[in-house]
Design a protein around this motif. Structure first.
Motif, PDB file in Angstrom:
ATOM      1  N   TYR A 211       0.840  -1.206   0.000  1.00  0.00           N
ATOM      2  CA  TYR A 211       0.000   0.000   0.000  1.00  0.00           C
ATOM      3  C   TYR A 211       0.867   1.246   0.000  1.00  0.00           C
ATOM      4  CZ  TYR A 211      -3.654  -3.280   1.369  1.00  0.00           C
ATOM      5  OH  TYR A 211      -4.521  -4.339   1.411  1.00  0.00           O
TER       6      TYR A 211
ATOM      7  N   GLY B 263     -13.335  -2.294   8.431  1.00  0.00           N
ATOM      8  CA  GLY B 263     -12.716  -2.084   7.136  1.00  0.00           C
ATOM      9  C   GLY B 263     -11.787  -0.877   7.117  1.00  0.00           C
TER      10      GLY B 263
ATOM     11  N   SER C 224      -6.031  -3.736  11.666  1.00  0.00           N
ATOM     12  CA  SER C 224      -4.954  -4.711  11.894  1.00  0.00           C
ATOM     13  C   SER C 224      -3.556  -4.135  11.649  1.00  0.00           C
ATOM     14  CB  SER C 224      -5.162  -5.958  11.049  1.00  0.00           C
ATOM     15  OG  SER C 224      -6.380  -5.948  10.394  1.00  0.00           O
TER      16      SER C 224
ATOM     17  N   ARG D  88     -16.033  -4.276   3.075  1.00  0.00           N
ATOM     18  CA  ARG D  88     -14.782  -3.900   3.751  1.00  0.00           C
ATOM     19  C   ARG D  88     -13.703  -3.514   2.770  1.00  0.00           C
ATOM     20  NH1 ARG D  88     -14.532  -6.953   9.194  1.00  0.00           N
ATOM     21  NH2 ARG D  88     -12.380  -6.291   9.134  1.00  0.00           N
TER      22      ARG D  88
ATOM     23  N   HIS E 109      -7.211  -8.970  -3.385  1.00  0.00           N
ATOM     24  CA  HIS E 109      -8.571  -8.441  -3.272  1.00  0.00           C
ATOM     25  C   HIS E 109      -9.120  -8.077  -4.650  1.00  0.00           C
ATOM     26  CE1 HIS E 109      -8.612  -7.041   1.179  1.00  0.00           C
ATOM     27  NE2 HIS E 109      -8.402  -8.328   1.033  1.00  0.00           N
TER      28      HIS E 109
END
Ligand code: ADP
Ligand code: ZN
Length: 613
Positions: free
Chosen positions: A14, A41, A45, A321, A556
Motif C-alpha cells: 500500500y 474495514g 490490523s 470492507r 482483493h
C-alpha cells in the motif's frame, strides 16, 4: 516512521496510511498505550501488525473468536510474516511447536483467545520472552453496556499490572461514548492516546423498508442488484434461517444456513465455503459474523429488526470492507417489535438492564421510521455530527413521501381506547375497516362508533399507521398482554387536536439504481476490461483452491480491478498496484503477469480459451 512506511509498501503493497493509522503506529512505536476506534474495514490490523514487526519481540493479539485465527494467520503468512495462534482447537503437539517457536523468538505475531492468554501457564510463558505489544481486538467486549459482553475480557487489566513496560492497544469498531468510557476504565487505559475515526462507511448504501412480503422484496433486490454476489442474510430465529436458506436454494442461489443449533462441523463447513467460494449467501442468526473479515461481502440483508443500532451498525459493517460499493438492506414489520419486546421481557435480566435494551430497540425503530438521511442519524447516534445529507441512503436517493395523518391517527388511537386497550393490531384493524365477524360481535365492538370508521385505508396502510404510532411513542405494546396496544401520555395533545401528524407513506417498489457491478464498471473497470477481470478472478480461484485458502487472501477485488485496468507488463509496474507487496509478487507475480500478457498479446487478438486456467 520511515521504517513503518517502508514496511507498508514492501510487505503490504500500500502507498499510504489511512485515517489515523500513522499516528497510532507512531504512538505504539514510542511505547505508549493506545485506544483506537475505527470503522470496520478501516484498517485496524495494520495498526498493531506494523509496530509488532518493528519493535523487538512478539506482538500478542487477543481476539475473542478462535474460528477466524486460522484465516488471519494464513493471510499474514502470505505476506511473509511469521504468525501463529494458540487455541483450544489445536492438539498438544501443535501447541508445543508454537510455544517453542515463541521461545526461540521466531514469531512476529501470536494470536490468543482471552481465556488462553489468562491461563497461568501462558502468562508464565510470556514472562520469559520479549514482547513487542499487546493488541486487544474487539475491545468493546469488556463493556457490559456494549452489546457483546465477555466476562473474561475484564481480567485483561492484569496485562497492565504484569507487563507495565509493554504497550497495549485496544481496538474496536463499535463504541458509543459510554462503552468507550468503560473500555478505558476496565482496561486501565487512562493514560492512553485515544484515536477516534469517523464511523462513516461511505461505500455502504443504507436501504430500509417497512411492510409485508419481505421475502419477495428481498428476492427482487437480490435479482436486480446482486445476482452473483456474496452476502449475508440475517434472520431472528433458527427456523426462519432454515426456511429462507432453502427458499433461496430453490431460486438457484448457493445459500447456506448458519445458527447455533447446527452441529459445529456443519457451521464450520458453511463458514469455510462462504469464505472460500465466490457468490455464496449465508443465511444466519446473529450467531454468525463476529470477526468475519471477508472483504468482498457485497450486501448484508436483515429480514428482521436488529436489537439495537449498535448491532445494526456492526452487522451491516460486514459489507464492503474492501471499500467498493455495498448494500445494507433491511425489511421490518410490526411483528418484529413485538417479538423483540417479548424476548426481553421473558429474559431473566434485571429491570435496569431490560430498560437499557428497551431504549436501544426504540432507537433502532426510530432509525427505521426516519424520513431524513439515515447516515446522518446513524452517525449522530455515535456522537458524530455530519452537516449534509449523504446522498447514498434510500431517504436521500428517493425522499419518502409523507401524508397528513392526523385524522387517521386519531381514529386509530380512539379505536385502541374504545376497545379497552386489550387488543392487538390485527383486531384493531378489523374493527376500523368494519369487519363483521363473530369475535367482534361477541365483544359488542360492531356497535362502537369507530367500527368501520377507517374504510378509507386498507389493512396494510393501517398497519403502517399503527407501526409509526408505536415508533413515535404514541402507543406501547403490552408484552404481557400478548401484544395488546395501549395509549401513552404522548397521545393527549394529538387527541385534543393540539397537534398534527405527518406520517411516511408506504413505499411502492420502484427505481432501478445501479448494481455494484455497474458501479465498478462506471468507475475504474471499463467494459473492455471486464473479460480480463473475469480471467484474473478465475486464475485467483484456481490458486486459492490449490492452497485451500479464500481467494481474497491472494488478491482483493480492487487489486484485480487495477490489474485489468492498467495491465502491467512487468514486475515493477505490478508492484505499483494497491495490494501488491514483495511477498505476493514473488508468489503470484508471474502467474498474473502471464495471464495479462496472454490477454493483450496483439497476435492473439482473443482471450485464451477458458481451459487455459
Ligand atoms: P478492520 O479495521 O475491519 O479490522 P482490516 O484491518 O481488516 O480492517 O483492513 C481492511 C482492509 O483494508 C484490508 O483488506 C486491508 O488490507 C486494507 N488496508 C488497511 N490499511 C490500508 C492502507 N493503508 N491502504 C490500503 N488498504 C489498506
Ligand atoms: Zn442519506
Amino acid at each position: 516512521m520511515d521504517a513503518a512506511r517502508d514496511l507498508l509498501r514492501r510487505r503490504f503493497g500500500y502507498d499510504d496510511f489511512r485515517l489515523n493509522q500513522a499516528a497510532i503506529i507512531e504512538a505504539l512505536l514510542a511505547g505508549r498505550d493506545v485506544l483506537a476506534l475505527m470503522p470496520t474495514g478501516g484498517g485496524k490490523s495494520l495498526c498493531y501488525q506494523i509496530p509488532a514487526l518493528l519493535r523487538e519481540g512478539t506482538g500478542i493479539v487477543v481476539s475473542p473468536l478462535i474460528a477466524l485465527m486460522q484465516d488471519q494467520v494464513d493471510a499474514l503468512r502470505q505476506l511473509g510474516i511469521r504468525a501463529a495462534f494458540l487455541n483450544s482447537t489445536q492438539d498438544a503437539d501443535t501447541r508445543r511447536a508454537v510455544e517453542t517457536a515463541l521461545r526461540r523468538g521466531e514469531l512476529d505475531l501470536l494470536y490468543l483467545a482471552p481465556e488462553r492468554l489468562l491461563a497461568e501457564s501462558t502468562l508464565r510463558l510470556l514472562d520469559d520472552v520479549p514482547l513487542a505489544l499487546f493488541a486487544i481486538d474487539e475491545a468493546h467486549c469488556v463493556s457490559q453496556w456494549g452489546h457483546d459482553f465477555r466476562p473474561e475480557y475484564r481480567q485483561l487489566s492484569l496485562l497492565h499490572e504484569r507487563y507495565p513496560q509493554v504497550p497495549r492497544i485496544a481496538l474496536t469498531a463499535t463504541a458509543d461514548a459510554r462503552t468507550r468510557a468503560e473500555i478505558v476504565e476496565q482496561l486501565a487505559l487512562e493514560a492512553a492516546a485515544v484515536f477516534v475515526n469517523s464511523f462513516d462507511r461511505p461505500n455502504i448504501r443504507y436501504l430500509l423498508s417497512e411492510g409485508g412480503n419481505a421475502r419477495e422484496r428481498l428476492w427482487r433486490f437480490l435479482e436486480r442488484e446482486h445476482p452473483e454476489d456474496a452476502g449475508i442474510v440475517y434472520c431472528l430465529s433458527r427456523k426462519k434461517v432454515e426456511d429462507v436458506a432453502r427458499w433461496l436454494q430453490t431460486k438457484g442461489r448457493t445459500a447456506l444456513p448458519y445458527h447455533a443449533g447446527l452441529p459445529e462441523a456443519v457451521r464450520a463447513e458453511h463458514q469455510a465455503r462462504f469464505l472460500r467460494e465466490e457468490g455464496v449467501i449465508i443465511v444466519a442468526t446473529i450467531a454468525f459474523g463476529m470477526g468475519i473479515d471477508k472483504p468482498d461481502v457485497r450486501f448484508v440483508a436483515h429480514l428482521n429488526l436488529p436489537k439495537s443500532i449498535e448491532a445494526y451498525y456492526q452487522e451491516t459493517g460486514r459489507a464492503g470492507r474492501d471499500g467498493l460499493p455495498a448494500d445494507a438492506w433491511l425489511a421490518y414489520g410490526l411483528q418484529d417489535v413485538i417479538t423483540l419486546r417479548q424476548m426481553t421481557q421473558d429474559s431473566d435480566a434485571d429491570e435496569r438492564y431490560k430498560k437499557i435494551i428497551h431504549h436501544k430497540l426504540e432507537a433502532m425503530l426510530g432509525l427505521c421510521e426516519l424520513t431524513t438521511c439515515r447516515r446522518q442519524a446513524l452517525l449522530a447516534y455515535f456522537g458524530e455530527v455530519r452537516d449534509a445529507p449523504c446522498g447514498n441512503c434510500d431517504n436521500c436517493l428517493e425522499p419518502p413521501e409523507t401524508w397528513e395523518a392526523t385524522e387517521a391517527a386519531r381514529k386509530a388511537l380512539s379505536c385502541v381506547y374504545r376497545t379497552g386497550q386489550r387488543f392487538g393490531v390485527n383486531y384493531l384493524i378489523d374493527v376500523l375497516t368494519g369487519k363483521d365477524d363473530e369475535r367482534i360481535r361477541r365483544f359488542g365492538h360492531d356497535r362502537l362508533q369507530v367500527h368501520g370508521l377507517g374504510r378509507e385505508l386498507n389493512g396494510s396502510e393501517w398497519r403502517s399507521v399503527f407501526r409509526q404510532l408505536i415508533a413515535r411513542g404514541y402507543l406501547r405494546v403490552d408484552v404481557d398482554g400478548h401484544g395488546a396496544l395501549q395509549l401513552t401520555e404522548a397521545c393527549r395533545p394529538l387527541l385534543r387536536g393540539e397537534q398534527t401528524l405527518q406520517l411516511r407513506r408506504l413505499k411502492k417498489a420502484s427505481r432501478k439504481p445501479k448494481s455494484v457491478r455497474e458501479k465498478i464498471a462506471a468507475g475504474d473497470l471499463r467494459p473492455e476490461d471486464e473479460p480480463l477481470f473475469d480471467r484474473l478472478r478465475a486464475l485467483r480461484a484456481r490458486l486459492a483452491r490449490e492452497q485451500n485458502v479464500p481467494p481474497y487472501i491472494i488478491f482483493h477485488d480492487n487489486t484485480l480491478v487495477a490489474m485489468a485496468r492498467h495491465r502491467p507488463t512487468g514486475e515493477t509496474e505490478l508492484l505499483q498496484l494497491p495490494g501488491v507487496g514483495e511477498a505476493k509478487l514473488d508468489r503470484y507475480g508471474r502467474a498474473f503477469l502471464d495471464a495479462i500478457a496472454a490477454a493483450i498479446a496483439p497476435s492473439q487478438g482473443e482471450l485464451p480459451a477458458d481451459d487455459t486456467y
